[in-house]
Design an enzyme around this catalytic site. Structure first.
Site, PDB file in Angstrom:
ATOM      1  N   VAL A  20      60.872  96.341 -18.725  1.00 13.70           N
ATOM      2  CA  VAL A  20      59.796  95.423 -19.130  1.00 13.70           C
ATOM      3  C   VAL A  20      60.298  93.977 -19.113  1.00 13.70           C
ATOM      4  CG1 VAL A  20      58.287  94.724 -21.045  1.00 13.70           C
ATOM      5  CG2 VAL A  20      58.617  97.151 -20.541  1.00 13.70           C
ATOM      6  N   ASP A  41      70.767  90.481 -24.177  1.00 14.77           N
ATOM      7  CA  ASP A  41      70.714  91.947 -24.134  1.00 14.77           C
ATOM      8  C   ASP A  41      72.078  92.456 -24.597  1.00 14.77           C
ATOM      9  OD1 ASP A  41      68.764  94.112 -22.269  1.00 14.77           O
ATOM     10  OD2 ASP A  41      70.663  94.800 -23.119  1.00 14.77           O
ATOM     11  N   LYS A  46      73.964  93.868 -17.683  1.00 15.06           N
ATOM     12  CA  LYS A  46      72.601  93.951 -17.138  1.00 15.06           C
ATOM     13  C   LYS A  46      71.950  92.559 -17.203  1.00 15.06           C
ATOM     14  CE  LYS A  46      68.519  95.958 -16.082  1.00 15.06           C
ATOM     15  NZ  LYS A  46      67.641  94.875 -15.743  1.00 15.06           N
ATOM     16  N   TYR A  71      72.373  84.343 -29.637  1.00 12.45           N
ATOM     17  CA  TYR A  71      71.410  83.948 -30.675  1.00 12.45           C
ATOM     18  C   TYR A  71      71.495  82.462 -31.032  1.00 12.45           C
ATOM     19  CZ  TYR A  71      69.970  88.774 -31.111  1.00 12.45           C
ATOM     20  OH  TYR A  71      69.449  90.008 -30.840  1.00 12.45           O
ATOM     21  N   ALA A 124      56.643  93.060 -27.807  1.00 11.58           N
ATOM     22  CA  ALA A 124      56.109  94.088 -26.900  1.00 11.58           C
ATOM     23  C   ALA A 124      56.736  95.450 -27.169  1.00 11.58           C
ATOM     24  CB  ALA A 124      56.350  93.690 -25.446  1.00 11.58           C
ATOM     25  N   SER A 149      51.676  92.186 -28.469  1.00 10.69           N
ATOM     26  CA  SER A 149      50.894  92.293 -27.217  1.00 10.69           C
ATOM     27  C   SER A 149      49.738  93.282 -27.383  1.00 10.69           C
ATOM     28  CB  SER A 149      51.796  92.701 -26.060  1.00 10.69           C
ATOM     29  OG  SER A 149      52.414  93.938 -26.328  1.00 10.69           O
ATOM     30  N   ASP A 154      46.027  97.629 -22.320  1.00 13.75           N
ATOM     31  CA  ASP A 154      44.986  98.664 -22.274  1.00 13.75           C
ATOM     32  C   ASP A 154      43.651  98.031 -21.862  1.00 13.75           C
ATOM     33  OD1 ASP A 154      46.583 100.697 -24.461  1.00 13.75           O
ATOM     34  OD2 ASP A 154      46.845  98.546 -24.666  1.00 13.75           O
ATOM     35  N   HIS A 181      47.718 100.129 -30.286  1.00  6.05           N
ATOM     36  CA  HIS A 181      48.143 100.302 -28.890  1.00  6.05           C
ATOM     37  C   HIS A 181      48.769 101.695 -28.843  1.00  6.05           C
ATOM     38  CE1 HIS A 181      50.032  99.904 -25.024  1.00  6.05           C
ATOM     39  NE2 HIS A 181      51.255  99.895 -25.537  1.00  6.05           N
ATOM     40  N   THR A 235      56.676 102.171 -17.681  1.00 12.29           N
ATOM     41  CA  THR A 235      55.643 101.238 -17.212  1.00 12.29           C
ATOM     42  C   THR A 235      56.139  99.833 -17.495  1.00 12.29           C
ATOM     43  OG1 THR A 235      54.335 100.782 -19.209  1.00 12.29           O
ATOM     44  CG2 THR A 235      53.956 102.901 -18.148  1.00 12.29           C
TER      45      THR A 235
HETATM   46  P1  NAD Z   1      64.563  99.747 -21.171  1.00 13.89           P
HETATM   47  O1  NAD Z   1      65.347 100.853 -21.757  1.00 13.89           O
HETATM   48  O2  NAD Z   1      64.467  99.618 -19.692  1.00 13.89           O
HETATM   49  O3  NAD Z   1      65.096  98.341 -21.715  1.00 13.89           O
HETATM   50  C1  NAD Z   1      65.420  98.109 -23.045  1.00 13.89           C
HETATM   51  C2  NAD Z   1      66.496  97.051 -23.061  1.00 13.89           C
HETATM   52  O4  NAD Z   1      66.778  96.696 -24.418  1.00 13.89           O
HETATM   53  C3  NAD Z   1      67.836  97.535 -22.467  1.00 13.89           C
HETATM   54  O5  NAD Z   1      68.276  96.628 -21.460  1.00 13.89           O
HETATM   55  C4  NAD Z   1      68.796  97.565 -23.660  1.00 13.89           C
HETATM   56  O6  NAD Z   1      70.138  97.269 -23.317  1.00 13.89           O
HETATM   57  C5  NAD Z   1      68.182  96.480 -24.530  1.00 13.89           C
HETATM   58  N1  NAD Z   1      68.584  96.581 -25.946  1.00 13.89           N
HETATM   59  C6  NAD Z   1      68.695  97.696 -26.716  1.00 13.89           C
HETATM   60  N2  NAD Z   1      69.061  97.364 -27.965  1.00 13.89           N
HETATM   61  C7  NAD Z   1      69.154  96.003 -27.983  1.00 13.89           C
HETATM   62  C8  NAD Z   1      69.471  95.069 -28.996  1.00 13.89           C
HETATM   63  N3  NAD Z   1      69.781  95.455 -30.235  1.00 13.89           N
HETATM   64  N4  NAD Z   1      69.452  93.761 -28.675  1.00 13.89           N
HETATM   65  C9  NAD Z   1      69.163  93.339 -27.422  1.00 13.89           C
HETATM   66  N5  NAD Z   1      68.862  94.192 -26.417  1.00 13.89           N
HETATM   67  C10 NAD Z   1      68.862  95.508 -26.708  1.00 13.89           C
HETATM   68  O7  NAD Z   1      63.094  99.868 -21.814  1.00 13.89           O
HETATM   69  P2  NAD Z   1      61.749  99.207 -21.245  1.00 13.89           P
HETATM   70  O8  NAD Z   1      61.095 100.170 -20.331  1.00 13.89           O
HETATM   71  O9  NAD Z   1      62.056  97.830 -20.801  1.00 13.89           O
HETATM   72  O10 NAD Z   1      60.869  99.173 -22.581  1.00 13.89           O
HETATM   73  C11 NAD Z   1      61.201  98.293 -23.627  1.00 13.89           C
HETATM   74  C12 NAD Z   1      60.194  98.447 -24.747  1.00 13.89           C
HETATM   75  O11 NAD Z   1      58.913  97.980 -24.300  1.00 13.89           O
HETATM   76  C13 NAD Z   1      59.980  99.908 -25.202  1.00 13.89           C
HETATM   77  O12 NAD Z   1      59.856  99.975 -26.598  1.00 13.89           O
HETATM   78  C14 NAD Z   1      58.661 100.287 -24.520  1.00 13.89           C
HETATM   79  O13 NAD Z   1      57.999 101.322 -25.186  1.00 13.89           O
HETATM   80  C15 NAD Z   1      57.938  98.965 -24.630  1.00 13.89           C
HETATM   81  N6  NAD Z   1      56.761  98.826 -23.778  1.00 13.89           N
HETATM   82  C16 NAD Z   1      55.708  98.189 -24.347  1.00 13.89           C
HETATM   83  C17 NAD Z   1      54.545  98.055 -23.635  1.00 13.89           C
HETATM   84  C18 NAD Z   1      53.377  97.389 -24.315  1.00 13.89           C
HETATM   85  O14 NAD Z   1      52.239  97.414 -23.806  1.00 13.89           O
HETATM   86  N7  NAD Z   1      53.590  96.768 -25.458  1.00 13.89           N
HETATM   87  C19 NAD Z   1      54.443  98.533 -22.312  1.00 13.89           C
HETATM   88  C20 NAD Z   1      55.562  99.138 -21.745  1.00 13.89           C
HETATM   89  C21 NAD Z   1      56.732  99.292 -22.502  1.00 13.89           C
END
Ligand code: NAD
Length: 319
Positions: A20, A41, A46, A71, A124, A149, A154, A181, A235
């Site tokens: 995302v 991150d 990454k 930070y 998000a 968000s 949706d 959501h 997604t």
């Molecule tokens: P992902 O696993 O690809 O990425 C998550 C990232 O967060 C990773 O790069 C990881 O290293 C990093 N991370 C983990 N702990 C951390 C910390 N303490 N500090 C900083 N970085 C940290 O996951 P994704 O597919 O990118 O999804 C991320 C989030 O977004 C999930 O919770 C997912 O459900 C959510 N999401 C929300 C929506 C929405 O409509 N709001 C849509 C899709 C996904």
């Protein structure tokens, strides 16, 4: 609004450069909306890889500052976008993610506030309604500066699906998905319009769809994330576009109306939770929460959605 925004600096900090976050970063830069993007991150490699890759796109758009942040870079940022955390796996609901992601969000927000962040939080990470509430609590910020968000994605899916079925430009489909959501979200069909026509009148006049078809379309929208996750694991493009749209409304001070997860202060008879409803958003964040007049049935759906979220909040964030 952070001071820098008034001077046109337009600085965003992204926390979480996963599927995302990286999709969002790419679209944000391609749309020329910001001047500075810092990426945090825990997987520093990454973040470094994404920064290098993103930098290579800049010659095709316009010069910007893009870097791996920590930070201490947050003190003068205008907006912090939180996308760090575990994502849904096939068969998991968004609520299933709450405990692990709550601790991640707590760490992100505490570090940002400790380092002087005074901008707007845009959340998000799922479950987005519960975590937006948590960000509001952990930060101590006014509710206008914490935005989830929510159902922006949706709602976009719903508008596009109706537009496809009726062969009408999605921009003429005025529709909202309200509530969580997640699985308890719903569509207030009494407030769904094609141009100036209530959709129920439209489908009587031009019978391409029935009420039953509309409900089936909603179910396909509600379950869209599961369908995508089953096929490719996650997604990200849709939500990335939604996040960029929110940032655009903030930096352009648009006073746009978007469906967002915001604090309830008595709207729909509910308090002390974040849930999606239309809201006016501008450079200061949420200017006004808009309460739609719901029918009795729609109000019952809102109550069920709100009560579900309140139960999760009570369980994981007891006051
Ligand atoms: P992902 O696993 O690809 O990425 C998550 C990232 O967060 C990773 O790069 C990881 O290293 C990093 N991370 C983990 N702990 C951390 C910390 N303490 N500090 C900083 N970085 C940290 O996951 P994704 O597919 O990118 O999804 C991320 C989030 O977004 C999930 O919770 C997912 O459900 C959510 N999401 C929300 C929506 C929405 O409509 N709001 C849509 C899709 C996904």
């Amino acid at each position: 609004m952070a001071e820098q925004q008034k001077t046109g600096k337009r600085k965003v900090i992204l926390v979480g450069s996963g599927a995302v976050g990286a999709s969002f970063a790419f679209l944000l830069l391609a749309n020329n909306i910001v001047h500075e993007l810092g990426i945090i991150d825990t997987n520093v490699q990454k973040a470094e890889g994404d920064v290098l890759d993103l930098l290579h796109s800049l010659a095709f758009v316009s010069p910007k500052k893009v870097y791996v942040a920590d930070y201490s870079d947050c003190h003068d940022a205008d907006i912090a976008v939180l996308t760090a955390g575990a994502a849904q796996k096939p068969g998991q609901t968004r609520i299933d993610l709450v405990r692990v992601n709550l601790e991640i969000i707590r760490e992100n927000v505490t570090n940002m506030v400790k380092n002087g962040f005074k901008g707007i939080f845009l959340v998000a990470t799922n479950p987005v309604d519960v975590l937006s509430y948590a960000v509001w609590k952990f930060s101590g910020f006014p509710e206008s500066r914490v935005i989830g968000s929510g159902t922006i994605l949706d709602t976009a899916r719903l508008r596009q699906t109706i537009a496809r079925e009726l062969q009408i430009d999605a921009r003429n489909v005025h529709a909202y998905v309200l509530g969580e959501h997640g699985d308890s979200e719903f569509v207030p069909w009494s407030h769904t319009y094609i141009s100036a026509f209530p959709i129920m009148e439209w489908i009587k006049k031009y019978p391409k769809l029935t009420e039953k078809n509309l409900n089936d379309l909603f179910i396909s929208v509600r379950d869209a994330a599961a369908a995508i996750i089953q096929r490719k694991g996650a997604t990200y493009y849709g939500i990335a576009a939604g996040l960029v749209r929110i940032i655009e409304t903030i930096f352009h001070n648009e006073n746009a109306i978007l469906p967002l997860s915001v604090l309830m202060n008595g709207e729909y008879g509910h308090k002390d939770l974040f849930i999606s409803t239309p809201a006016i958003i501008n450079q200061n964040g949420i200017r006004q929460v808009i309460e739609i007049n719901l029918t009795k049935e729609e109000q019952a759906l809102m109550d069920a959605s709100a009560n579900k979220l309140k139960a999760v909040i009570k369980e994981v964030l007891p006051s």
